[in-house]
Design a protein around this motif. Structure first.
Motif, mmCIF file in Angstrom:
data_model
loop_
_atom_site.group_PDB
_atom_site.id
_atom_site.type_symbol
_atom_site.label_atom_id
_atom_site.label_comp_id
_atom_site.label_asym_id
_atom_site.label_seq_id
_atom_site.Cartn_x
_atom_site.Cartn_y
_atom_site.Cartn_z
ATOM 1 N N LEU A 184 0.828 -1.210 0.000
ATOM 2 C CA LEU A 184 0.000 0.000 0.000
ATOM 3 C C LEU A 184 0.858 1.254 0.000
ATOM 4 C CD1 LEU A 184 -2.790 -1.033 2.527
ATOM 5 C CD2 LEU A 184 -3.129 -0.446 0.118
ATOM 6 N N ARG A 197 -2.513 -4.186 -9.527
ATOM 7 C CA ARG A 197 -1.074 -4.436 -9.394
ATOM 8 C C ARG A 197 -0.762 -5.785 -8.763
ATOM 9 N NH1 ARG A 197 1.905 1.115 -7.221
ATOM 10 N NH2 ARG A 197 1.335 2.475 -8.972
ATOM 11 N N LEU A 223 -6.808 -0.086 -7.818
ATOM 12 C CA LEU A 223 -5.413 0.061 -8.242
ATOM 13 C C LEU A 223 -4.545 -0.993 -7.565
ATOM 14 C CD1 LEU A 223 -3.231 1.525 -9.821
ATOM 15 C CD2 LEU A 223 -3.022 3.153 -7.921
ATOM 16 N N PHE A 224 -4.801 -1.259 -6.300
ATOM 17 C CA PHE A 224 -4.074 -2.313 -5.595
ATOM 18 C C PHE A 224 -4.345 -3.665 -6.253
ATOM 19 C CE2 PHE A 224 -3.715 -5.672 -2.448
ATOM 20 C CZ PHE A 224 -2.538 -5.361 -1.764
ATOM 21 N N ILE A 253 -4.171 8.004 -3.472
ATOM 22 C CA ILE A 253 -4.900 6.740 -3.348
ATOM 23 C C ILE A 253 -4.837 6.249 -1.903
ATOM 24 C CG2 ILE A 253 -5.003 4.332 -4.059
ATOM 25 C CD1 ILE A 253 -5.906 6.242 -6.223
ATOM 26 N N GLN A 254 -3.651 6.326 -1.312
ATOM 27 C CA GLN A 254 -3.509 5.937 0.090
ATOM 28 C C GLN A 254 -4.429 6.762 0.987
ATOM 29 O OE1 GLN A 254 0.556 5.324 1.637
ATOM 30 N NE2 GLN A 254 1.303 5.659 -0.444
ATOM 31 N N LEU A 290 1.664 2.756 -3.363
ATOM 32 C CA LEU A 290 0.618 3.392 -4.164
ATOM 33 C C LEU A 290 0.753 4.907 -4.112
ATOM 34 C CD1 LEU A 290 -2.537 1.302 -3.100
ATOM 35 C CD2 LEU A 290 -1.088 0.976 -5.109
#
Length: 310
Positions: A159, A194, A190-191, A166-167, A162
């Motif tokens: 995380l 990936r 997004l996580f 986003i975080q 990122l």
């Protein structure tokens, strides 16, 4: 092409549930005529469905192998109990171990079979194997943590890679308890892009599982929480670190280079299981059976049906 399949609903008696329940099962090949030990594929989640594991069915294309898939209780095409949402005393690991035992006994394969468990399915089957059941021949634990403490630690590391915005969105909604918002889901994607499945667009067999779980998130939300990295359910305390050494059968460990199941979460399996082999797929994340299918099938075919060397 994998051979044709049969479908069945396996009756499952669940204590405390006063209605008929069943486990949906799909079988490729013929369990009565197979010349090799059947393979049971156990999906992740918890609360997902078997669909995304279907590339493994190609193992049955030799006409001598049978591959069994099933949807775990509470998800997919099996009996759902949305009224049990949030009931952490009901949705427990032992329920799913009992269900697995019921499946193999109903199919009549309890005296000789192998298992591939993916993610949560690998956690579950690691526990099953640690009890040294009589009929288990070989085990593959794919993309699965040896403990959820290590999983959360790995997730926090990923995380942090990122983009900051986003975080910030993820933390905002987790702190506010609004993880069901679209903004949280968009940021979460997004996580997943990936570290869960890197194939674009998302394959239909993967999307189907997510859709079914979105329609009824009872099991996943209760046991795990709102996402792969925000663990609020009782699985947060789950571990096999002490019991992994009890796994006596030859075991194949699998993860991907970009996997949310980072090397740090797989290593304790490898360090403790006496007969184990570990392979990391270089171009994959959490679903190498989707991302590097041909190589994956080659690896597991050799492991399950070839000679094993540590």
């Amino acid at each position: 092409m994998a051979p044709s399949y049969t479908e069945t609903q396996i009756p499952f008696t669940v204590p405390g549930v006063d209605k008929p329940c069943f486990t949906y099962c799909k079988i490729f090949g013929d369990l009565k005529t197979t010349k090799k030990r059947p393979l049971v594929a156990v999906h992740g989640g918890p609360g997902f469905s078997h669909d995304y594991l279907l590339p493994i069915a190609d193992l049955a294309d030799d006409g001598e192998t049978a591959v069994v898939f099933y949807d775990q209780f509470g998800g997919g095409r099996s009996t759902h109990l949305p009224e049990k949402n949030g009931d952490t005393s009901f949705w427990v690991e032992e329920l799913f171990l009992t269900e697995f035992d019921n499946v193999v006994r109903h199919l009549g394969i309890q005296d000789g079979y192998s298992v591939l468990g993916h993610s949560w399915g690998g956690m579950l089957m690691g526990r099953w194997a640690s009890r040294q059941p009589k009929g288990l021949h070989r085990l593959a634990i794919a993309d699965s943590p040896a403990s959820m403490d290590l999983w959360v630690e790995a997730a926090n590391y990923l995380l942090a890679q990122l983009p900051q915005d986003i975080q910030d969105k993820l933390k905002k909604h987790e702190d506010a308890g609004t993880t069901d918002s679209q903004e949280y889901k968009d940021a979460m994607s997004l996580f997943y892009d990936r570290h869960v499945v890197r194939v674009k667009p998302m394959p239909e067999i993967v999307a189907a599982g997510f859709q079914m779980m979105d329609e009824d998130p009872t099991v996943y939300f209760t046991m795990n929480g709102p996402s792969e990295f925000h663990i609020t359910g009782p699985l947060k305390e789950w571990t096999m670190v002490d019991d992994a050494r009890k796994i006596a059968v030859p075991t194949l460990l699998i993860n991907g280079f970009y996997d949310e199941a980072r090397d740090s979460v797989v290593a304790p399996w490898f360090q403790r299981i006496p007969k184990s082999r570990w392979i990391t797929f270089p171009n994959s994340s959490h679903m190498p059976h989707i991302e590097e299918t041909e190589k994956y099938l080659e690896v597991i075919r050799e492991f399950f049906y070839g000679p094993f060397s540590e």
